[in-house]
Enzyme design. Structure first.
Site, PDB file in Angstrom:
ATOM      1  N   ARG A 232       0.850  -1.182   0.000  1.00 36.82           N
ATOM      2  CA  ARG A 232       0.000   0.000   0.000  1.00 36.82           C
ATOM      3  C   ARG A 232       0.888   1.236   0.000  1.00 36.82           C
ATOM      4  NH1 ARG A 232      -3.503  -2.462  -1.766  1.00 36.82           N
ATOM      5  NH2 ARG A 232      -5.636  -2.792  -1.018  1.00 36.82           N
ATOM      6  N   ASP A 256       4.245   0.311  -7.279  1.00 39.97           N
ATOM      7  CA  ASP A 256       2.975  -0.017  -7.916  1.00 39.97           C
ATOM      8  C   ASP A 256       1.797   0.596  -7.168  1.00 39.97           C
ATOM      9  OD1 ASP A 256       1.487  -1.575  -9.961  1.00 39.97           O
ATOM     10  OD2 ASP A 256       0.710  -2.644  -8.210  1.00 39.97           O
ATOM     11  N   GLU A 261      -3.940   7.929  -5.456  1.00 41.59           N
ATOM     12  CA  GLU A 261      -3.994   7.306  -6.781  1.00 41.59           C
ATOM     13  C   GLU A 261      -5.176   7.860  -7.570  1.00 41.59           C
ATOM     14  OE1 GLU A 261      -4.011   3.058  -6.302  1.00 41.59           O
ATOM     15  OE2 GLU A 261      -2.052   3.029  -5.316  1.00 41.59           O
ATOM     16  N   HIS A 280      -0.875   0.499 -10.038  1.00 42.16           N
ATOM     17  CA  HIS A 280      -1.582  -0.422  -9.136  1.00 42.16           C
ATOM     18  C   HIS A 280      -2.150  -1.619  -9.913  1.00 42.16           C
ATOM     19  CE1 HIS A 280      -3.807  -0.515  -5.022  1.00 42.16           C
ATOM     20  NE2 HIS A 280      -3.530  -1.740  -5.444  1.00 42.16           N
TER      21      HIS A 280
END
Length: 337
Positions: A232, A256, A261, A280
């Protein structure tokens, strides 16, 4: 007997096989704008992912709140608000187990890309530049996987098979672990970071893990080390990471997940050398949505039959404890509230 009422919260793309869900329950498909009106009196809430931010503000009083919430993702931090956590009659489940091997492969790919400098090779190719240089091996390098759940274990197995020396970091230190060998406890993290060439974050986001990779942790790492985050974004203090990369205190990072986001276009992470940014997607391989749907359908059948649910989250910890999957019973659905 009354069929259960199920609210499916999604962004316009419901889980596959929705007709099979609708054969078992009365389903309302809603977005966050309509959630507050739909929730009261609902038996089940299906949360279609991790990107929702207004569930807490839409939550009804306990007497009219759902009895079971399923999250179609592994992370559940976005639903761990006080009213849900403190409701002893509410069961929370997630989609643990679907993404393990896919994420492990992705991590191995990121580590290989960093070691072989593939981002620079592709950039040179786009400019038609012939730029010979040496790269690194990953065999014999030390990897620390932070997070010893199923995803962390799958990562450890992939990296060990590729020749890396793998250790783990978790809540409790131990030796003789089948996947990690040695697992460092929380207080041992700085020393463990100092030994690693690659630090892979695969931990859940909890009050204890938020911001765990801060300036102090980054200074504990080797200047030649790389950070890989598939857990996370909130595990990392992003400004501290940017500063370490800019000043050469860290050789690179593959990220990632991010605190916000999508990653804003003006973030310095897009352009820093030695950094790989992906949106992600580490676990999102062909068929992942169908696997999510099958898991939920299995749990819905269990719920209707009063059988133990899979992937019951310990709401105090914020994740599914190891060894507890499928062992927490749910009161048989009776059609009465």
């Amino acid at each position: 007997m009354r069929r259960p009422l199920l609210v499916a919260l999604h962004d316009g793309t419901p889980l596959p096989h929705s007709e099979r869900v609708e054969a078992l329950a009365d389903v309302r498909h809603v977005g966050e704008d309509n959630l507050a009106a739909a929730l009261p009196g609902t038996d089940v809430l299906l949360v279609g992912g991790a990107g929702f931010t207004r569930i807490a503000s839409a939550w009804p009083d306990t007497a009219r709140a759902p009895r079971w919430v399923h999250v179609a993702a592994t992370g559940v931090e976005h639903v761990l608000f006080d009213a849900l956590v403190r409701d002893p009659g509410l069961v929370l489940t997630n989609s643990r187990g679907i993404y393990d091997e896919a994420i492990a492969e992705y991590v191995l790919g990121l580590i290989l890309a960093l070691a072989k400098d593939l981002p620079a090779t592709l950039a040179h190719q786009r400019r038609r530049e012939w730029r010979w240089r040496e790269s690194e091996r990953i065999g014999g390098r030390a990897a620390l996987v932070v997070g010893t759940g199923p995803i962390g274990r799958a990562i450890a197995r992939q990296l060990r098979a590729a020749g890396l020396r793998v250790r783990g970091a978790g809540r409790t230190g131990r030796s003789g672990d089948p996947d990690f060998g040695t697992v460092y406890g929380g207080g041992e993290l700085p020393a463990a970071l100092a030994e690693a060439d690659y630090v892979v974050l695969a931990a859940p986001l909890t009050p204890q893990t938020r911001g765990m990779i801060d300036e102090r942790a980054l200074r504990a790492m080797k200047p030649t080390a790389r950070l890989v985050n598939v857990g996370r974004g909130g595990l990392v203090v992003q400004d501290a990471l940017v500063d370490a990369l800019r000043h050469g205190r860290l050789a690179g990072a593959a990220l990632d997940v991010f605190e916000g986001e999508p990653l804003p276009g003006d973030s310095p992470l897009w352009d820093l050398p030695g950094v790989i940014v992906s949106p992600h997607m580490a676990g999102d391989v062909h068929g992942w949505r169908e696997a999510q749907a099958e898991l939920f359908l299995d749990n819905l059948s269990r719920y209707l039959a009063g059988r133990p649910l899979r992937n019951v989250v310990d709401k105090a910890r914020g994740y599914v404890p190891q060894g507890s999957v499928g062992r927490t019973a749910v009161t048989r659905y009776t059609g009465l509230r």
